[in-house]
Enzyme design. Structure first.
Site, short mmCIF file in Angstrom:
data_model
loop_
_atom_site.label_atom_id
_atom_site.label_comp_id
_atom_site.label_asym_id
_atom_site.label_seq_id
_atom_site.Cartn_x
_atom_site.Cartn_y
_atom_site.Cartn_z
N ARG A 126 -10.92 20.27 6.57
CA ARG A 126 -11.68 19.90 5.35
C ARG A 126 -10.86 19.99 4.07
NH1 ARG A 126 -15.89 22.93 7.82
NH2 ARG A 126 -17.32 21.50 8.89
N LYS A 148 -4.09 9.25 -5.01
CA LYS A 148 -4.71 8.24 -4.13
C LYS A 148 -4.06 8.34 -2.76
CE LYS A 148 -6.23 4.52 -7.21
NZ LYS A 148 -5.99 3.10 -7.57
N GLU A 190 7.40 -1.73 -10.88
CA GLU A 190 6.35 -0.78 -11.28
C GLU A 190 6.80 0.02 -12.50
OE1 GLU A 190 3.25 -0.39 -9.99
OE2 GLU A 190 3.30 -1.23 -7.96
N LYS A 232 1.84 7.53 -16.10
CA LYS A 232 0.80 7.54 -15.06
C LYS A 232 -0.05 8.81 -15.18
CE LYS A 232 -0.56 6.64 -10.44
NZ LYS A 232 -0.33 6.04 -9.16
N GLU A 242 -10.54 6.30 -11.20
CA GLU A 242 -10.52 4.86 -11.52
C GLU A 242 -11.90 4.32 -11.87
OE1 GLU A 242 -7.62 2.49 -9.36
OE2 GLU A 242 -8.96 0.79 -9.49
N ARG A 246 -7.86 3.73 -15.53
CA ARG A 246 -6.90 3.71 -14.42
C ARG A 246 -6.70 2.31 -13.87
NH1 ARG A 246 -5.84 8.35 -9.77
NH2 ARG A 246 -4.14 7.24 -8.76
N ASN A 250 -3.33 -1.36 -12.42
CA ASN A 250 -3.29 -2.47 -11.45
C ASN A 250 -2.81 -3.77 -12.10
OD1 ASN A 250 -4.25 -0.73 -9.53
ND2 ASN A 250 -6.40 -1.22 -9.93
N HIS A 253 -1.52 -6.74 -10.11
CA HIS A 253 -1.90 -6.52 -8.72
C HIS A 253 -2.87 -7.57 -8.18
CE1 HIS A 253 0.20 -2.77 -9.34
NE2 HIS A 253 -0.01 -2.40 -8.09
N HIS A 257 -1.51 -9.22 -5.10
CA HIS A 257 -2.15 -9.02 -3.81
C HIS A 257 -2.38 -10.35 -3.11
CE1 HIS A 257 -5.17 -7.48 -0.92
NE2 HIS A 257 -4.41 -6.40 -0.98
N HIS A 271 5.85 -5.34 -1.73
CA HIS A 271 4.74 -5.07 -2.65
C HIS A 271 5.21 -5.09 -4.11
CE1 HIS A 271 1.13 -3.32 -4.34
NE2 HIS A 271 1.85 -2.35 -4.86
N1 GLY Z 1 -1.32 2.58 -8.00
C1 GLY Z 1 -2.38 2.60 -8.93
C2 GLY Z 1 -3.04 3.92 -9.05
O1 GLY Z 1 -2.56 4.92 -8.56
O2 GLY Z 1 -4.08 3.99 -9.63
#
Ligand code: GLY
Length: 378
Positions: A126, A148, A190, A232, A242, A246, A250, A253, A257, A271
């Site tokens: 957990r 993430k 990035e 970041k 997000e 946040r 993107n 993206h 994508h 990517h």
């Molecule tokens: N890669 C975008 C984020 O971590 O929100």
């Protein structure tokens, strides 16, 4: 060997706060940095098998030196390891090793390992602690920071996962010396993103120093990685899950994508390369909507092209390209609703924002224009 004190970027998230240390020789000092944050002196290193050959020995020696008991598990390199199948194998392995709530996992590798190990840490018993030791530029400036974690499923990428912050991130810039140039460039896209979305001064610095970063100049790299992580961290501190700000991370993206989907998420387009070109397209859309000065679009494209990133359809291996098909991918990605797409756009270098209602026809026209453009022409 250490080249002096690392640069530290704190991520201020109350009880989930942690530090990102950035600098030369950090893997060789990993035990010293990890020891104060461990609940118990026991770690399990989960490494990309290719990265393990290069760096696991140094990491293991550093853990020994700090009297941290450790085991290692290797995972096959490549995106396929971000799967339920690999997660199941990993979880069984961890449980057979009798991990406890106080055991810490250590992710040694790029974004695939960070995402897989982070998710394993989020669900094992957990939730246990984990430390990120990112070994690609892309993972040092993006995926290792912000919590993430995810795996892929046949329904899409990163659709099963959790927000689970690491206890510590050790970004050793020395490891980037062994990174193929193409991967370095993909990570650089990035880095440039942080300038475009929120820091015009950093973008200007990159215009002068970007080539040094890509060539692996130690000081330039530390500055670029630290500035990216600081940017970041600020966004994640304001919007960890997000729900708003946040989303600006993107930038590039949505188009990116679609490009990745069209190339089958293969090595034809990495990517970071897709994100770099996606940023150019998002800026082009911003110009078309009357939001962004054309000069800023030119600067962005000239800079990315100057370091060696693809910025035109003619630069990409796959042909012919179809605006229709690319828009279709956005629809499948659930980004299209009622003829409108959600995009991160820019008002110029240093200013990104989310636009929820871009008419699909405008995005399609921008793609068609970019596809029609001949190499070398603006
Ligand atoms: N890669 C975008 C984020 O971590 O929100």
């Amino acid at each position: 060997m250490s080249a002096g004190a690392p640069t530290t970027v704190p991520v201020a998230l109350d009880r989930r706060a942690y530090d990102i240390h950035i600098g030369s020789g950090l893997i060789g000092e990993a035990g010293r940095w990890m020891r104060p944050v461990l609940k118990a002196p026991r770690a399990i290193v989960i490494a990309d098998a290719a990265v393990a050959k290069l760096h696991l020995g140094a990491l293991a020696a550093a853990l020994d030196a700090a009297a941290i008991a450790h085991d290692a598990i290797t995972v096959p390199p490549g995106e396929a390891s971000k799967s339920f199948h690999r997660l199941e194998i990993l979880m069984s392995d961890l449980l057979r090793r009798r991990i406890e709530r106080s055991t810490t996992l250590v992710a040694l590798g790029g974004g695939v390992i960070g995402d897989l190990v982070g998710f394993a840490a989020a669900i094992a018993l957990r939730g246990i602690d984990f430390v990120q030791v990112p070994t690609t530029l892309l993972s040092q400036v993006d995926s290792s920071v912000g919590g993430k974690t995810a795996i892929n499923t046949p329904e899409g990428k990163n659709l099963v996962g959790a927000f689970h912050q690491p206890r510590l991130v050790l970004a050793d810039t020395d490891v980037l010396k062994t990174l193929p140039r193409r991967e370095m460039l993909a990570g650089y896209a990035e880095v440039a993103k942080y300038g475009v979305i929120g820091d015009a001064g950093f973008f200007a610095w990159l215009e002068t120093n970007g080539a040094k970063v890509v060539d692996g100049d130690a000081q330039a790299l530390v500055h670029a990685v630290a500035t990216s992580c600081r940017a970041k961290a600020k966004v994640v501190e304001a919007d960890e899950r997000e729900e708003g700000l946040r989303e600006t991370l993107n930038f590039g993206h949505t188009f990116g994508h679609a490009l990745e989907a069209e190339t089958g998420f293969s090595d034809a387009l990495l990517h970071g390369e897709a994100v770099g070109f996606g940023m150019v397209l998002a800026a082009r859309l911003s110009v078309a909507r009357g939001l962004c000065p054309a000069g800023d679009f030119d600067r962005l494209r000239a800079h990315l092209a100057g370091v060696g990133l693809p910025t035109r359809f003619a630069d990409l291996p796959q042909n012919p390209w179809s605006a229709e098909r690319l828009i279709d991918h956005m629809g499948r990605d659930k980004k299209v609703r009622d003829g409108r797409v959600r995009f991160v756009l820019t008002r110029g270098i240093g200013t990104a924002f989310t636009a929820a209602d871009v008419p699909i026809a405008e995005a399609k026209a921008v793609l068609a224009g970019a596809i029609a453009e001949r190499a070398g022409n603006a």
